[in-house]
Motif scaffolding. Structure first.
Motif, short mmCIF file in Angstrom:
data_model
loop_
_atom_site.label_atom_id
_atom_site.label_comp_id
_atom_site.label_asym_id
_atom_site.label_seq_id
_atom_site.Cartn_x
_atom_site.Cartn_y
_atom_site.Cartn_z
N TRP A 11 -9.59 -1.73 17.05
CA TRP A 11 -10.02 -1.08 18.30
C TRP A 11 -11.13 -0.06 18.08
N ALA A 12 -11.44 0.25 16.79
CA ALA A 12 -12.47 1.23 16.50
C ALA A 12 -13.84 0.69 16.91
N LYS A 13 -14.75 1.58 17.26
CA LYS A 13 -16.03 1.15 17.83
C LYS A 13 -17.19 1.17 16.85
N ASP A 14 -17.05 1.89 15.74
CA ASP A 14 -18.20 2.05 14.84
C ASP A 14 -17.85 1.75 13.39
N GLY A 15 -18.46 0.75 12.81
CA GLY A 15 -18.52 0.53 11.39
C GLY A 15 -17.22 0.54 10.61
N ALA A 16 -17.35 0.39 9.30
CA ALA A 16 -16.21 0.40 8.39
C ALA A 16 -15.62 1.79 8.29
N MET A 17 -14.33 1.86 7.97
CA MET A 17 -13.69 3.15 7.82
C MET A 17 -14.12 3.82 6.51
N LEU A 18 -14.36 3.02 5.46
CA LEU A 18 -14.74 3.57 4.16
C LEU A 18 -15.79 2.67 3.53
N THR A 19 -16.88 3.27 3.15
CA THR A 19 -17.92 2.59 2.38
C THR A 19 -18.28 3.50 1.22
N THR A 20 -18.19 2.97 -0.03
CA THR A 20 -18.43 3.85 -1.18
C THR A 20 -19.00 3.05 -2.35
N SER A 21 -19.64 3.79 -3.23
CA SER A 21 -20.12 3.21 -4.49
C SER A 21 -19.32 3.83 -5.63
N ASN A 22 -19.29 3.14 -6.76
CA ASN A 22 -18.59 3.61 -7.96
C ASN A 22 -17.14 3.97 -7.64
N ALA A 23 -16.42 3.02 -7.08
CA ALA A 23 -15.02 3.24 -6.74
C ALA A 23 -14.12 2.79 -7.88
N ALA A 24 -12.99 3.49 -8.04
CA ALA A 24 -12.01 3.12 -9.07
C ALA A 24 -10.62 3.29 -8.50
N ILE A 25 -9.77 2.28 -8.76
CA ILE A 25 -8.39 2.31 -8.28
C ILE A 25 -7.47 1.92 -9.43
N GLY A 26 -6.40 2.71 -9.65
CA GLY A 26 -5.43 2.41 -10.68
C GLY A 26 -4.03 2.30 -10.10
N VAL A 27 -3.26 1.30 -10.60
CA VAL A 27 -1.90 1.05 -10.13
C VAL A 27 -0.97 1.05 -11.34
N ASP A 28 0.21 1.69 -11.24
CA ASP A 28 1.21 1.75 -12.30
C ASP A 28 1.79 0.35 -12.51
N ALA A 29 1.50 -0.25 -13.68
CA ALA A 29 1.93 -1.63 -13.94
C ALA A 29 3.45 -1.74 -14.00
N MET A 30 4.13 -0.78 -14.64
CA MET A 30 5.58 -0.84 -14.74
C MET A 30 6.23 -0.73 -13.38
N ALA A 31 5.71 0.15 -12.53
CA ALA A 31 6.26 0.27 -11.19
C ALA A 31 6.05 -1.01 -10.41
N LEU A 32 4.91 -1.66 -10.63
CA LEU A 32 4.63 -2.90 -9.92
C LEU A 32 5.63 -3.98 -10.30
N LEU A 33 6.05 -4.02 -11.60
CA LEU A 33 7.07 -4.98 -12.03
C LEU A 33 8.41 -4.69 -11.36
N ARG A 34 8.64 -3.40 -10.99
CA ARG A 34 9.90 -3.05 -10.31
C ARG A 34 9.82 -3.29 -8.80
N GLY A 35 8.69 -3.77 -8.33
CA GLY A 35 8.55 -4.02 -6.90
C GLY A 35 8.00 -2.85 -6.12
N GLU A 36 7.46 -1.83 -6.84
CA GLU A 36 6.87 -0.67 -6.18
C GLU A 36 5.36 -0.69 -6.36
N ILE A 37 4.64 -0.16 -5.36
CA ILE A 37 3.19 -0.01 -5.47
C ILE A 37 2.91 1.48 -5.58
N LYS A 38 2.65 1.89 -6.81
CA LYS A 38 2.36 3.30 -7.07
C LYS A 38 0.92 3.40 -7.55
N ILE A 39 0.04 3.83 -6.62
CA ILE A 39 -1.37 3.99 -6.97
C ILE A 39 -1.51 5.30 -7.71
#
Length: 649
Positions: free
Chosen positions: A74-102
């Motif tokens: 429903w938003a009227k203008d552009g993307a919510m986030l646009t960025t360069s040089n982005a980095a995202i990390g997720v806890d691998a052990m938590a992911l194996l337990r079914g959790e998403i811990k960024i």
């Protein structure tokens, strides 16, 4: 044991092959997989492009040259986030337990667009692919949603755009933002800094149960906004839907500088009216932008207001307030503009400086609409001093009506209203009545006239326009009247005037006085002044130039018991600057007024004697309407004729 070793070796081989296979995937493939997973997490379109790299253990991470997260449908203008040089990390052990811990999100120079609607929808409220309005992973109806947590967030040099429906667009550049959220069900610390103007403005907030807060829930929080010159602290509850409640503390040492750092430059506050502040109140803000302030105590650096207010923030603020003050000092409104220098006197008795020509700025009247009921023990207006006061200020689109409901002043009462209209240039008008007021202090404060005393009633209706006090006074028009009981005029003794024609010094005491007047072009004119004194009365007529601060007025006292009952009158002209007027008797007018009958009788007697002389010497009788000169000429001609006839006899 041998089989156990073989089985373990196979498992290691499978893991190695899987890891090598994953590492050998092309970058665009990795980007598509990561983007698809983020889409499932956020419910938004996610595009990852540019140089892509990935880590596997103990943190599953990805960095990309460019990341774009779509906005709500429903938003009227552009993307919510646009960025360069982005980095995202997720806890691998938590992911194996079914959790998403960024564990970490970093972005450099992003553009963040946040939008909010009146119905409470906000673009930062995510949903998973199933459309639920919460942050959770893709689920099936048979399985509970897996929550997402973000332990660390760091954004530098961002452009932040906030568009709330019905309000002005807010945009900031150079924004830094950090989030520390160690536990999924725990509190989060948010620190943001930006430079709307010259110096850094910092927001430091702690929010309990941050997960619930992100989903739109109301949570306990403490937020502090700090900038050069002051700060604001809110301790209470709030939500991302725009609602808040709690204790608000607003304290500044330099309010104008503080507001300038927030982008509100050019604010010029009068002394004792907010140059420095210490304001505390109970605040409630609803999702429809209705703000309620209760138990308000506002120290404005010399004046203190107490009361309550309701303010609608949808568009131009709509204010409804009741405020109480003790001794309210508004004298700063009548002070000379800062930096002005009075000219040195050129003579021992210089002309008055006149009204101020400094521009009057009432643009602040456009900042709000509504009504404010004000009560005070006293009000110092600089040029006027008011006692206990009840008044109502109503403002509608830059037209302020100041209604005096019950005002004690100068020993009496003031009633009426004053209107300031700044819609198309500044104009002022009103209708005022004074009942039983002491004239000397009133006239001294209003016009620096100190010679007049007495207690009476007055009324005036007026209208004027102009950008300065000088222009307003020179354009003033209206009418009014005044009645005064026993009083005096200092500096002139009308009793002594009738005996010695000396008007210097002394005091005239009168029993009653009344007059009406009209004002046009800043000049007040009156021709019916009547003053009753113990042994005589006085009338007056003339004008007072309010714009130029001068007067030219003639007062004519008349003794009632002299001159054979006909009275004796001596006009006195008062003229010049009203701060130091000249007072002189008009002796010519006095002779005309008092001795006209005697002069006529003397003339009649002289004429009668001339007639008798003409009859005796020349035998001429003057006819009605015939002048003495003509009668004399006629007599001489007749006498000459008679003498000529004697020659021929």
């Amino acid at each position: 044991m041998k089989w156990i070793l073989r089985i373990f070796g196979v498992l290691v081989l499978i893991v190695v092959v899987a890891g090598v296979s994953l590492v050998m995937l092309p970058a665009d493939r990795i980007a598509r997989i990561a983007g698809d997973q983020l889409r499932k997490i956020t419910g938004r379109d996610v595009t990852i492009s540019g140089d892509v790299s990935m880590t596997l253990w103990p943190e599953l991470g990805i960095s990309a040259g460019k990341l774009e997260v779509g906005n709500a449908s429903w938003a009227k203008d552009g993307a919510m986030l646009t960025t360069s040089n982005a980095a995202i990390g997720v806890d691998a052990m938590a992911l194996l337990r079914g959790e998403i811990k960024i564990t970490n999100i970093e972005a450099q120079s992003p553009t963040i667009r946040l939008e909010q609607r009146r119905d409470g929808r906000a673009s930062w409220q995510f949903s998973d692919a199933t459309g639920e309005a919460v942050i959770e992973t893709e689920t099936t109806p048979a399985r509970a949603a897996r929550p997402v947590t973000i332990q660390k967030l760091k954004i530098t040099d961002a452009t932040l755009i906030y568009d709330a429906e019905g309000a002005d667009l807010v945009s900031y550049e150079g924004v830094d933002l950090s989030l520390d959220w160690p536990e999924a069900g725990g509190a989060a610390q948010v620190i943001a800094s930006m430079r709307p103007a010259r110096d850094v403005v910092t927001l430091d907030a702690k929010v309990e149960n941050f997960a619930s807060f992100l989903q739109g829930g109301v949570q306990q929080l403490r937020a502090r906004l700090t900038a050069t010159g002051g700060g604001v602290t809110l301790t209470g509850r709030g939500s991302l839907k725009g609602e808040a409640a709690g204790d608000l503390w607003f304290k500044t040492s330099d309010t104008a500088n503080f507001l300038a750092q927030l982008g509100f430059d050019g604010v010029d506050l009068p002394e004792k009216l907010g140059q420095r502040t210490d304001i505390r109140t109970q605040l409630t803000l609803t999702t429809d932008r209705q703000l309620a302030l209760r138990e308000l105590v506002a120290d404005l650096g010399g004046n203190t207001l107490r009361g309550a207010a309701d303010i609608g923030l949808d568009g131009t603020p709509q204010v409804n307030a009741q405020l109480n003050a003790g001794a309210l000092d508004l004298s700063a409104f009548g002070a000379a503009p800062e930096g002005t220098v009075e000219s040195a006197p050129a003579a021992p008795a210089p002309a008055p400086a006149g009204w101020s020509t400094a521009a009057i700025d009432l643009s602040a009247l456009a900042a709000f609409n509504g009504a404010i009921a004000l009560s005070a023990d006293s009000i110092d207006l600089g040029s006027l001093q008011l006692g206990p006061t009840r008044a109502l200020l109503s403002n509608d689109r830059s037209r302020l009506v100041f209604e005096l409901r019950d005002v004690a002043a100068y020993g009496g009462k003031l009633l009426g209203e004053v209107v300031l209209n700044n819609r198309k240039g500044l104009s002022v008008g009103g209708s005022l009545s004074a009942l039983g007021v002491e004239m000397k202090p009133l006239l001294t404060d209003m016009a620096d006239l100190t010679r007049f005393t007495g207690k009476g009633d007055a009324e005036i209706s007026f209208l004027a326009a102009g950008a300065s006090m000088d222009a307003i006074m020179r354009s003033l028009k209206g009418d009014g009247g005044i009645t005064v009981g026993r009083g005096s005029i200092e500096g002139i003794d009308l009793d002594n005037l009738l005996g010695s024609y000396d008007v210097k010094g002394g005091t005239t005491v009168f029993d009653e006085m009344g007059a009406t007047f009209e004002i046009l072009g800043g000049v007040l004119r009156n021709d019916d002044l009547l003053m009753l004194l113990p042994n005589f009365n006085a009338s007056g007529r003339g004008e007072v130039n309010l714009g130029a601060q001068t007067l030219d007025y003639t007062v004519t006292p008349k003794a009632l018991r002299v001159n054979a009952g006909r009275g004796l009158a001596v006009p006195v002209r008062i003229y010049g600057p009203w701060a130091d007027p000249q007072i002189k008797p008009d002796l010519k007018a006095a002779v005309d007024l008092n001795f006209n009958a005697e002069a006529q009788r003397a003339a009649d007697q002289i004429k009668q004697k001339l007639d008798e002389k003409l009859q005796d010497e020349l035998g001429v009788t003057r006819q009605d309407g015939q002048s003495v000169e003509d009668a004399l000429k006629e007599g001489l001609e007749n006498k000459l004729k008679r003498e000529l006839f004697k020659i021929f006899e």
